[in-house]
Scaffold this active site. Structure first.
Site, PDB file in Angstrom:
ATOM      1  N   CYS A 149       0.802  -1.237   0.000  1.00 28.76           N
ATOM      2  CA  CYS A 149       0.000   0.000   0.000  1.00 28.76           C
ATOM      3  C   CYS A 149       0.837   1.292   0.000  1.00 28.76           C
ATOM      4  O   CYS A 149       0.363   2.328  -0.477  1.00 28.76           O
ATOM      5  CB  CYS A 149      -0.963  -0.010   1.181  1.00 28.76           C
ATOM      6  N   HIS A 241      -1.738   6.904   3.285  1.00 33.39           N
ATOM      7  CA  HIS A 241      -0.290   6.846   3.486  1.00 33.39           C
ATOM      8  C   HIS A 241       0.350   8.045   2.776  1.00 33.39           C
ATOM      9  O   HIS A 241       0.125   8.267   1.587  1.00 33.39           O
ATOM     10  CB  HIS A 241       0.295   5.562   2.887  1.00 33.39           C
TER      11      HIS A 241
HETATM   12  P1  NAP Z   1      -7.301  -8.321   8.251  1.00 32.61           P
HETATM   13  O1  NAP Z   1      -8.242  -7.206   8.513  1.00 32.61           O
HETATM   14  O2  NAP Z   1      -6.550  -8.908   9.386  1.00 32.61           O
HETATM   15  O3  NAP Z   1      -8.142  -9.508   7.506  1.00 32.61           O
HETATM   16  C1  NAP Z   1      -7.592 -10.789   7.291  1.00 32.61           C
HETATM   17  C2  NAP Z   1      -8.573 -11.677   6.533  1.00 32.61           C
HETATM   18  O4  NAP Z   1      -7.964 -12.971   6.342  1.00 32.61           O
HETATM   19  C3  NAP Z   1      -9.891 -11.924   7.276  1.00 32.61           C
HETATM   20  O5  NAP Z   1     -10.939 -11.989   6.332  1.00 32.61           O
HETATM   21  C4  NAP Z   1      -9.670 -13.307   7.890  1.00 32.61           C
HETATM   22  O6  NAP Z   1     -10.871 -14.033   8.116  1.00 32.61           O
HETATM   23  C5  NAP Z   1      -8.885 -13.967   6.767  1.00 32.61           C
HETATM   24  N1  NAP Z   1      -8.195 -15.173   7.235  1.00 32.61           N
HETATM   25  C6  NAP Z   1      -7.445 -15.324   8.370  1.00 32.61           C
HETATM   26  N2  NAP Z   1      -7.041 -16.607   8.481  1.00 32.61           N
HETATM   27  C7  NAP Z   1      -7.538 -17.260   7.398  1.00 32.61           C
HETATM   28  C8  NAP Z   1      -7.490 -18.624   6.968  1.00 32.61           C
HETATM   29  N3  NAP Z   1      -6.828 -19.569   7.653  1.00 32.61           N
HETATM   30  N4  NAP Z   1      -8.121 -18.954   5.811  1.00 32.61           N
HETATM   31  C9  NAP Z   1      -8.790 -18.016   5.098  1.00 32.61           C
HETATM   32  N5  NAP Z   1      -8.898 -16.711   5.473  1.00 32.61           N
HETATM   33  C10 NAP Z   1      -8.269 -16.350   6.616  1.00 32.61           C
HETATM   34  O7  NAP Z   1      -6.186  -7.924   7.173  1.00 32.61           O
HETATM   35  P2  NAP Z   1      -6.249  -6.801   5.988  1.00 32.61           P
HETATM   36  O8  NAP Z   1      -5.679  -5.518   6.437  1.00 32.61           O
HETATM   37  O9  NAP Z   1      -7.604  -6.840   5.356  1.00 32.61           O
HETATM   38  O10 NAP Z   1      -5.153  -7.392   4.985  1.00 32.61           O
HETATM   39  C11 NAP Z   1      -5.432  -8.543   4.184  1.00 32.61           C
HETATM   40  C12 NAP Z   1      -4.259  -8.778   3.245  1.00 32.61           C
HETATM   41  O11 NAP Z   1      -4.098  -7.641   2.398  1.00 32.61           O
HETATM   42  C13 NAP Z   1      -2.914  -8.969   3.969  1.00 32.61           C
HETATM   43  O12 NAP Z   1      -2.167  -9.936   3.281  1.00 32.61           O
HETATM   44  C14 NAP Z   1      -2.273  -7.592   3.890  1.00 32.61           C
HETATM   45  O13 NAP Z   1      -0.874  -7.660   3.932  1.00 32.61           O
HETATM   46  C15 NAP Z   1      -2.775  -7.108   2.528  1.00 32.61           C
HETATM   47  N6  NAP Z   1      -2.846  -5.651   2.375  1.00 32.61           N
HETATM   48  C16 NAP Z   1      -3.423  -4.843   3.325  1.00 32.61           C
HETATM   49  C17 NAP Z   1      -3.494  -3.462   3.132  1.00 32.61           C
HETATM   50  C18 NAP Z   1      -4.100  -2.515   4.127  1.00 32.61           C
HETATM   51  O14 NAP Z   1      -3.946  -1.288   3.930  1.00 32.61           O
HETATM   52  N7  NAP Z   1      -4.771  -2.986   5.183  1.00 32.61           N
HETATM   53  C19 NAP Z   1      -3.012  -2.920   1.953  1.00 32.61           C
HETATM   54  C20 NAP Z   1      -2.446  -3.758   0.995  1.00 32.61           C
HETATM   55  C21 NAP Z   1      -2.385  -5.113   1.225  1.00 32.61           C
HETATM   56  P3  NAP Z   1     -11.560 -14.142   9.603  1.00 32.61           P
HETATM   57  O15 NAP Z   1     -12.302 -12.851   9.812  1.00 32.61           O
HETATM   58  O16 NAP Z   1     -12.460 -15.308   9.461  1.00 32.61           O
HETATM   59  O17 NAP Z   1     -10.442 -14.319  10.584  1.00 32.61           O
END
Ligand code: NAP
Length: 349
Positions: A149, A241
């Protein structure tokens, strides 16, 4: 009118997953019909499994969908992926092997040589690596990724300067709390504070920027030779950011030429009028106190990068500020625009 393309979201309950659900509301080509998350959520309705953290109500079209386990089975062909990075590698590969088109947010496959790390305005030709990926891995499907990001803000802001020959870049970030997912950083740690460390973020910004700004050379992507140095900080901002950028160039343009290069920058998504493409991917703000996360980050549906305070740098050649929405242009919106580009190239047929 053509029927819409069904899409699924892996990691639908998380911060980025929720942005997908919101961003895809009323999309002219894509319709969410499938949602997946961990086994903690599987089997529940989305409205029960998800603590909705975004402004406005949960979209009605997803609230009543039942969350699935993240297995290919009956999922649609086009899958957006935003799962916890610890589970991404195996799950995304299982979907690609089973014939799905995976458009991912996660870091796991970004730096693999046969996986495009896309910003549709910057390197749409890197999609040409996909046939090699499918041949090499024996996949019917494919994986394409979007950058980290903060990288996306830096790489998009630098793209119009590539014509001047980028030699060296120093980037210092001020990154929003939402970039850490939910619940992210504890309030006791971040309120009234700055944390000068985000795990692996600096390495990602440095190497991803070189890959994105690199050239497709027939069967590989040659990274940009420029040196990139990043320092990443978490600050008490909710979304957006900011990056303070200094750049050294081979050719030394005047300031108006630099501003014109940024303001007039446009590319394949704008020419093809892709539904999520901002009319101007980079917006130069002339006021000396902009861009600001609170005032600017939601403009243009969160899909533009805002640049300002361009001036000469006594160490490198120029310095300026850039701002982008980390969960939209840096995540869900980026992936949707990638999928639109892939559709316009016939890769979803
Ligand atoms: P988050 O809020 O922690 O969400 C994580 C997601 O993954 C939830 O839907 C969770 O489901 C799911 N998950 C966890 N364990 C799992 C499993 N064993 N099998 C399938 N699904 C599972 O994280 P986020 O910020 O949305 O980020 C998600 C991804 O995008 C990460 O890889 C992060 O590095 C990337 N990313 C994030 C951003 C940002 O600005 N936040 C920007 C770019 C990229 P449950 O609710 O069921 O636990």
């Amino acid at each position: 009118m053509q029927p819409k393309i069904e899409v699924g979201i892996l990691g639908a309950t998380g911060m980025v997953g929720q942005q997908f659900a919101k961003f895809l509301q009323g999309h002219p080509w894509f319709e969410i019909t499938w949602l997946g998350a961990s086994d903690r959520s599987a089997g529940k309705f989305y409205r029960e499994a998800t603590g909705w953290r975004l402004d406005g109500a949960m979209p009605a079209n997803v609230a009543g969908l039942r969350v699935q386990e993240c297995k290919p089975d009956d999922a649609p062909r086009l899958m957006f992926s935003s799962m916890d990075a610890s589970v991404v590698t195996d799950i995304e590969q299982a979907f690609a092997r089973a014939g799905h088109v995976v458009v991912s947010n996660s870091r796991n496959h970004r730096m693999e040589p046969d996986v495009p790390l896309l910003i549709p305005e910057v390197n749409p030709d890197h999609l040409k690596i996909i046939p090699l990926q499918q041949r090499k891995r024996g996949w019917k499907g494919q994986i394409a990724t979007n950058p980290n990001c903060s990288t996306i803000v830096l790489a998009l802001a630098l793209a119009p300067l590539k014509q001047f020959g980028i030699r060296r870049v120093i980037a210092t970030t001020m990154q929003a709390i939402s970039g850490a997912g939910y619940p992210g950083v504890a309030s006791m740690d971040i309120n009234g504070n700055v944390i000068p460390y985000i795990g692996n973020e600096e390495e990602k910004m440095e190497s991803e920027t070189q890959k994105i700004l690199g050239d497709f050379a027939g069967d590989s992507i040659i990274p940009l030779a420029a040196k990139v140095s990043a320092q990443c900080n978490r600050v008490p901002v909710v979304d957006g950011h900011m990056v303070a950028i200094s750049v050294e160039l081979e050719r030394k343009p005047e300031l108006p030429e630099m501003i014109a290069a940024m303001s007039t920058f446009s590319s394949a998504p704008q020419e093809r009028k892709l539904p999520s493409a901002p009319p101007n991917p980079i917006i130069y703000l002339p006021e000396n106190d902009r861009p600001q996360p609170r005032r600017d980050v939601e403009r243009e549906r969160g899909m533009a990068v805002f640049v300002g305070r361009l001036r000469k740098c006594p160490v490198l050649d120029f310095k300026f500020m850039a701002l982008g929405h980390n969960t939209i242009r840096g995540a869900a919106g980026a992936a949707v625009l990638n999928a639109e580009l892939m559709y316009s190239e016939g890769l979803l047929d």
